[in-house]
Design an enzyme around this catalytic site. Structure first.
Site, PDB file in Angstrom:
ATOM      1  N   ARG A   1      -0.773  38.792-108.694  1.00 26.21           N
ATOM      2  CA  ARG A   1       0.499  38.355-109.249  1.00 26.21           C
ATOM      3  C   ARG A   1       1.555  39.429-108.973  1.00 26.21           C
ATOM      4  O   ARG A   1       1.878  40.233-109.813  1.00 26.21           O
ATOM      5  CB  ARG A   1       0.340  38.038-110.738  1.00 26.21           C
ATOM      6  CG  ARG A   1      -0.707  36.948-110.979  1.00 26.21           C
ATOM      7  CD  ARG A   1      -0.935  36.641-112.441  1.00 26.21           C
ATOM      8  NE  ARG A   1       0.186  35.906-113.005  1.00 26.21           N
ATOM      9  CZ  ARG A   1       0.259  35.609-114.313  1.00 26.21           C
ATOM     10  NH1 ARG A   1      -0.680  36.044-115.141  1.00 26.21           N
ATOM     11  NH2 ARG A   1       1.268  34.932-114.792  1.00 26.21           N
ATOM     12  N   PRO A   2       2.060  39.434-107.737  1.00 30.71           N
ATOM     13  CA  PRO A   2       3.029  40.468-107.343  1.00 30.71           C
ATOM     14  C   PRO A   2       4.360  40.312-108.084  1.00 30.71           C
ATOM     15  O   PRO A   2       4.618  39.269-108.693  1.00 30.71           O
ATOM     16  CB  PRO A   2       3.222  40.196-105.849  1.00 30.71           C
ATOM     17  CG  PRO A   2       2.878  38.756-105.665  1.00 30.71           C
ATOM     18  CD  PRO A   2       1.817  38.444-106.678  1.00 30.71           C
TER      19      PRO A   2
ATOM     20  N   ASP B   1      -0.262  25.618-115.168  1.00 32.29           N
ATOM     21  CA  ASP B   1      -0.873  26.042-116.437  1.00 32.29           C
ATOM     22  C   ASP B   1      -1.641  24.918-117.120  1.00 32.29           C
ATOM     23  O   ASP B   1      -2.267  25.154-118.153  1.00 32.29           O
ATOM     24  CB  ASP B   1       0.195  26.585-117.401  1.00 32.29           C
ATOM     25  CG  ASP B   1       0.759  27.892-116.903  1.00 32.29           C
ATOM     26  OD1 ASP B   1       1.773  28.339-117.445  1.00 32.29           O
ATOM     27  OD2 ASP B   1       0.203  28.462-115.948  1.00 32.29           O
TER      28      ASP B   1
ATOM     29  N   ASP C   1       7.240  41.437-106.305  1.00 33.50           N
ATOM     30  CA  ASP C   1       8.174  41.830-105.239  1.00 33.50           C
ATOM     31  C   ASP C   1       9.518  41.087-105.320  1.00 33.50           C
ATOM     32  O   ASP C   1      10.566  41.622-104.968  1.00 33.50           O
ATOM     33  CB  ASP C   1       7.530  41.601-103.869  1.00 33.50           C
ATOM     34  CG  ASP C   1       7.138  40.149-103.670  1.00 33.50           C
ATOM     35  OD1 ASP C   1       6.294  39.648-104.448  1.00 33.50           O
ATOM     36  OD2 ASP C   1       7.695  39.493-102.778  1.00 33.50           O
ATOM     37  N   GLN C   2       9.491  39.846-105.816  1.00 32.55           N
ATOM     38  CA  GLN C   2      10.749  39.089-105.914  1.00 32.55           C
ATOM     39  C   GLN C   2      11.643  39.617-107.041  1.00 32.55           C
ATOM     40  O   GLN C   2      12.866  39.588-106.942  1.00 32.55           O
ATOM     41  CB  GLN C   2      10.459  37.592-106.133  1.00 32.55           C
ATOM     42  CG  GLN C   2       9.702  36.964-104.975  1.00 32.55           C
ATOM     43  CD  GLN C   2      10.472  37.032-103.661  1.00 32.55           C
ATOM     44  OE1 GLN C   2      11.577  36.514-103.549  1.00 32.55           O
ATOM     45  NE2 GLN C   2       9.908  37.713-102.670  1.00 32.55           N
TER      46      GLN C   2
ATOM     47  N   ARG D   1      -3.866  34.923-127.148  1.00 33.55           N
ATOM     48  CA  ARG D   1      -2.577  35.405-126.650  1.00 33.55           C
ATOM     49  C   ARG D   1      -1.542  34.294-126.651  1.00 33.55           C
ATOM     50  O   ARG D   1      -0.345  34.553-126.709  1.00 33.55           O
ATOM     51  CB  ARG D   1      -2.737  35.918-125.209  1.00 33.55           C
ATOM     52  CG  ARG D   1      -3.520  37.184-125.069  1.00 33.55           C
ATOM     53  CD  ARG D   1      -3.511  37.650-123.646  1.00 33.55           C
ATOM     54  NE  ARG D   1      -2.183  37.533-123.084  1.00 33.55           N
ATOM     55  CZ  ARG D   1      -1.945  37.401-121.781  1.00 33.55           C
ATOM     56  NH1 ARG D   1      -2.935  37.380-120.938  1.00 33.55           N
ATOM     57  NH2 ARG D   1      -0.721  37.310-121.338  1.00 33.55           N
TER      58      ARG D   1
ATOM     59  N   LYS E   1       5.455  29.833-125.779  1.00 30.83           N
ATOM     60  CA  LYS E   1       5.083  31.231-125.494  1.00 30.83           C
ATOM     61  C   LYS E   1       5.945  31.781-124.369  1.00 30.83           C
ATOM     62  O   LYS E   1       6.511  32.876-124.485  1.00 30.83           O
ATOM     63  CB  LYS E   1       3.617  31.316-125.085  1.00 30.83           C
ATOM     64  CG  LYS E   1       3.214  32.650-124.457  1.00 30.83           C
ATOM     65  CD  LYS E   1       1.778  32.723-124.025  1.00 30.83           C
ATOM     66  CE  LYS E   1       1.524  32.215-122.664  1.00 30.83           C
ATOM     67  NZ  LYS E   1       1.820  33.163-121.570  1.00 30.83           N
ATOM     68  N   ASN E   2       6.064  31.027-123.264  1.00 30.61           N
ATOM     69  CA  ASN E   2       6.721  31.579-122.076  1.00 30.61           C
ATOM     70  C   ASN E   2       8.238  31.642-122.200  1.00 30.61           C
ATOM     71  O   ASN E   2       8.891  32.289-121.392  1.00 30.61           O
ATOM     72  CB  ASN E   2       6.275  30.832-120.822  1.00 30.61           C
ATOM     73  CG  ASN E   2       4.810  31.139-120.505  1.00 30.61           C
ATOM     74  OD1 ASN E   2       4.249  32.105-121.022  1.00 30.61           O
ATOM     75  ND2 ASN E   2       4.186  30.308-119.700  1.00 30.61           N
TER      76      ASN E   2
ATOM     77  N   CYS F   1      -3.206  37.974-117.702  1.00 30.07           N
ATOM     78  CA  CYS F   1      -4.277  37.174-117.096  1.00 30.07           C
ATOM     79  C   CYS F   1      -4.357  37.450-115.595  1.00 30.07           C
ATOM     80  O   CYS F   1      -3.377  37.322-114.884  1.00 30.07           O
ATOM     81  CB  CYS F   1      -4.012  35.685-117.333  1.00 30.07           C
ATOM     82  SG  CYS F   1      -4.183  35.239-119.057  1.00 30.07           S
TER      83      CYS F   1
HETATM   84  C1  EPZ Z   1       4.881  32.452-115.279  1.00 29.05           C
HETATM   85  O1  EPZ Z   1       4.190  33.490-114.587  1.00 29.05           O
HETATM   86  C2  EPZ Z   1       4.024  32.132-116.475  1.00 29.05           C
HETATM   87  N1  EPZ Z   1       3.870  33.319-117.299  1.00 29.05           N
HETATM   88  C3  EPZ Z   1       2.652  31.643-116.023  1.00 29.05           C
HETATM   89  O2  EPZ Z   1       1.986  31.189-117.193  1.00 29.05           O
HETATM   90  C4  EPZ Z   1       2.810  30.444-115.085  1.00 29.05           C
HETATM   91  O3  EPZ Z   1       1.546  30.108-114.574  1.00 29.05           O
HETATM   92  C5  EPZ Z   1       3.765  30.794-113.945  1.00 29.05           C
HETATM   93  O4  EPZ Z   1       5.018  31.280-114.468  1.00 29.05           O
HETATM   94  C6  EPZ Z   1       4.061  29.573-113.071  1.00 29.05           C
HETATM   95  O5  EPZ Z   1       4.642  28.569-113.865  1.00 29.05           O
HETATM   96  C7  EPZ Z   1       4.908  33.672-118.095  1.00 29.05           C
HETATM   97  O6  EPZ Z   1       5.932  33.009-118.137  1.00 29.05           O
HETATM   98  C8  EPZ Z   1       4.702  34.898-118.937  1.00 29.05           C
HETATM   99  P1  EPZ Z   1       5.734  33.049-110.981  1.00 29.05           P
HETATM  100  P2  EPZ Z   1       4.936  34.303-113.408  1.00 29.05           P
HETATM  101  O7  EPZ Z   1       6.512  34.287-110.758  1.00 29.05           O
HETATM  102  O8  EPZ Z   1       6.365  34.442-113.749  1.00 29.05           O
HETATM  103  C9  EPZ Z   1       4.363  34.268-106.627  1.00 29.05           C
HETATM  104  C10 EPZ Z   1       0.354  31.063-118.811  1.00 29.05           C
HETATM  105  O9  EPZ Z   1      -0.764  30.556-118.738  1.00 29.05           O
HETATM  106  N2  EPZ Z   1       5.225  35.432-106.862  1.00 29.05           N
HETATM  107  O10 EPZ Z   1       6.464  31.755-111.218  1.00 29.05           O
HETATM  108  O11 EPZ Z   1       4.169  35.520-113.133  1.00 29.05           O
HETATM  109  C11 EPZ Z   1       3.146  34.279-107.540  1.00 29.05           C
HETATM  110  O12 EPZ Z   1       2.102  35.035-106.977  1.00 29.05           O
HETATM  111  C12 EPZ Z   1       0.843  31.910-117.665  1.00 29.05           C
HETATM  112  O13 EPZ Z   1       1.167  30.910-119.763  1.00 29.05           O
HETATM  113  C13 EPZ Z   1       5.442  36.327-105.813  1.00 29.05           C
HETATM  114  O14 EPZ Z   1       4.906  36.164-104.713  1.00 29.05           O
HETATM  115  O15 EPZ Z   1       4.759  33.272-112.221  1.00 29.05           O
HETATM  116  C14 EPZ Z   1       2.815  32.814-107.646  1.00 29.05           C
HETATM  117  O16 EPZ Z   1       2.064  32.419-106.529  1.00 29.05           O
HETATM  118  C15 EPZ Z   1      -0.229  32.103-116.614  1.00 29.05           C
HETATM  119  N3  EPZ Z   1       6.266  37.391-106.022  1.00 29.05           N
HETATM  120  C16 EPZ Z   1       4.182  32.127-107.591  1.00 29.05           C
HETATM  121  O17 EPZ Z   1       5.075  33.086-107.021  1.00 29.05           O
HETATM  122  C17 EPZ Z   1       6.883  37.610-107.228  1.00 29.05           C
HETATM  123  O18 EPZ Z   1       7.641  38.597-107.362  1.00 29.05           O
HETATM  124  C18 EPZ Z   1       4.721  31.728-108.953  1.00 29.05           C
HETATM  125  O19 EPZ Z   1       4.688  32.864-109.784  1.00 29.05           O
HETATM  126  C19 EPZ Z   1       6.642  36.694-108.281  1.00 29.05           C
HETATM  127  C20 EPZ Z   1       5.814  35.610-108.072  1.00 29.05           C
END
Ligand code: EPZ
Length: 421
Positions: free
Chosen positions: A122-123, A307, A125-126, A400, A22-23, A117
């Site tokens: 889930r910011p 996950d 900002d990065q 989903r 999916k991802n 979800c």
């Molecule tokens: C992806 O989400 C996945 N979703 C999530 O899977 C997964 O849990 C996550 O990566 C971690 O592996 C998709 O790929 C669609 P991150 P993502 O950016 O990209 C912080 C599922 O069940 N962060 O790696 O949103 C954030 O808050 C879903 O399939 C910032 O602070 O995750 C978190 O603490 C749920 N600023 C950490 O980084 C940002 O701009 C990791 O988030 C982005 C993230």
């Protein structure tokens, strides 16, 4: 609203084939916006997140068609729209990839903030930091992100992420692909789906190196041409079925996996007493349903995936002893399912980032609600292992991300059916 009705305690036997990740799919499909020509994407999972994304792409001018057995033909050559439908965009999390893809292709984008979800804040900002580093003028409001070239235009840059972010890494890779110059992403995430996106884009003519390490380099190119690409198997779907066999007991061949992607999950379940036999693209999973306690800390890849937190928590809930589960990615993820599990008899004490789980010999069936995708999957596992009948409501979250879930579990001997209320 539909629900799943599960009668527990059936051993799981036979074989299950894992679908496309999916991802990876939710990044690769928007990435087709960068390609002038036809993309033939194979092993695309038939899940609602994919259908929503394809609706969004069609709405802005892409030609989309499904062949049988999970192949999608995408031609974004004729796309002109840079304002995807906000009603659709806010239905899922991964719609944020449209930002990077549209910026790269059209040098502008107007994209509503993502939904999906909501188990944690889930910011993005990065992602925005990356776009600004590439020269974009980014205006953010409560509802959307608007981007166009800044005074010095768009070009490659060096970006160091403040946190290891899967989404930001993939979004910046897409944004940089068609921009002049070289981009370097430091502190990049290393998940298998990031490598899959880079491989897809390179197949279409991009110049990306280092995906899967913490430093990814992109040299912008003028144009990407069409081609064929097959999405990797879904590490988390495979882990979910492995956790189901672990908890319910059984002997199942999990087919269409990349064993290396599974190591972080199988090593922990092996500590809990599950037996594995690894083949080139499959794993035999054997469990008597009697599990030992263990300690898990979720970490970015190659650590134990966040996950899989909820799914392994169910296994810990029926282990013979006390386990510790520490979440390092999303601190509030426990609240998506621990109350529901407790209503089935689980003994879980949450203390900040760590949950202490005291195993019980048996969970009892109950009426529970899925609050997010993986929480819902965990409740299904709990229902398969529990005495009596479990009803899982709010299953749109689960659908989903899990293709043909009822069919796959039924084929393994589970007593599960989907009921429309
Ligand atoms: C992806 O989400 C996945 N979703 C999530 O899977 C997964 O849990 C996550 O990566 C971690 O592996 C998709 O790929 C669609 P991150 P993502 O950016 O990209 C912080 C599922 O069940 N962060 O790696 O949103 C954030 O808050 C879903 O399939 C910032 O602070 O995750 C978190 O603490 C749920 N600023 C950490 O980084 C940002 O701009 C990791 O988030 C982005 C993230």
């Amino acid at each position: 609203m539909a629900k799943y009705v599960i009668n527990g305690k059936n051993r799981l036997e036979g074989a299950v084939t894992i679908s496309g990740a999916k991802n990876a799919a939710v990044a690769i499909l928007p990435a087709a916006l960068l390609v002038s020509g036809k993309c033939r994407v194979e092993n695309v999972p038939d899940i609602s997140d994919v259908h929503i994304l394809l609706e969004i792409l069609k709405d802005i001018g892409a030609e989309v068609s499904w062949e049988d057995n999970g192949t999608v033909i995408l031609d974004c050559t004729g796309v002109t729209g840079t304002k995807p439908d906000p009603e659709l965009v806010c239905k899922m999390r991964a719609s944020y990839y449209l930002m990077g893809a549209l910026l790269s292709r059209f040098h502008k984008a107007h994209v509503a903030l993502p939904g999906g979800c909501n188990f944690a804040s889930r910011p993005i900002d990065q992602h925005i930091k990356g776009f600004r580093a590439l020269g974009a003028r980014v205006v953010e409001t409560e509802e959307y992100v608007n981007m166009k070239p800044g005074p010095n235009g768009l070009k490659g840059a060096r970006i160091t992420l403040d946190v290891v972010s899967v989404g930001a890494t993939m979004n910046i890779i897409m944004a940089a692909c068609l921009l002049p110059g070289k981009t370097v992403i430091e502190n990049a995430a290393k998940e298998p789906h990031i490598v899959d996106l880079a491989n897809f884009l390179n197949t279409m003519g991009a110049h990306i190196s280092g995906a899967g390490t913490d430093t990814v380099k992109i040299t912008g190119v003028e144009k990407l041409t069409g081609g064929t690409y097959a999405i990797i198997p879904d590490q988390i779907e495979a882990g979910t079925y492995i956790a189901a066999v672990a908890a319910a007991g059984g002997n199942v061949l999990v087919q269409n996996v990349i064993p290396k992607h599974m190591d972080c999950i199988t090593s922990k379940l092996e500590e809990m007493g599950v037996e594995f036999i690894n083949y080139d693209d499959a794993i035999q999973v054997i469990s008597e349903g009697q599990l030992q306690p263990t300690t898990v800390k979720t970490r970015p890849y190659p650590g134990f995936p966040t996950d899989m937190q909820a799914q392994v928590c169910v296994c810990m809930s029926i282990a013979d002893g006390t386990s510790r589960l520490t979440e390092s990615v999303y601190e509030t993820r426990f609240f998506g399912y621990c109350t529901e599990l407790a209503s089935m008899g689980a003994d879980i004490l949450i203390n900040g980032k760590t949950a202490i789980i005291t195993g019980q010999s048996n969970l009892q069936g109950a009426v529970v609600r899925a609050n997010d995708l993986r929480a819902g999957a965990a409740l299904i596992i709990a229902g398969l292992a529990a005495e009596g009948t479990t009803e899982v409501e709010n299953i749109h979250y689960i659908e989903r991300g899990y293709e043909h879930l009822v069919e796959k579990l039924t084929a393994l001997g589970a007593d599960i059916r989907r009921v429309e209320d």
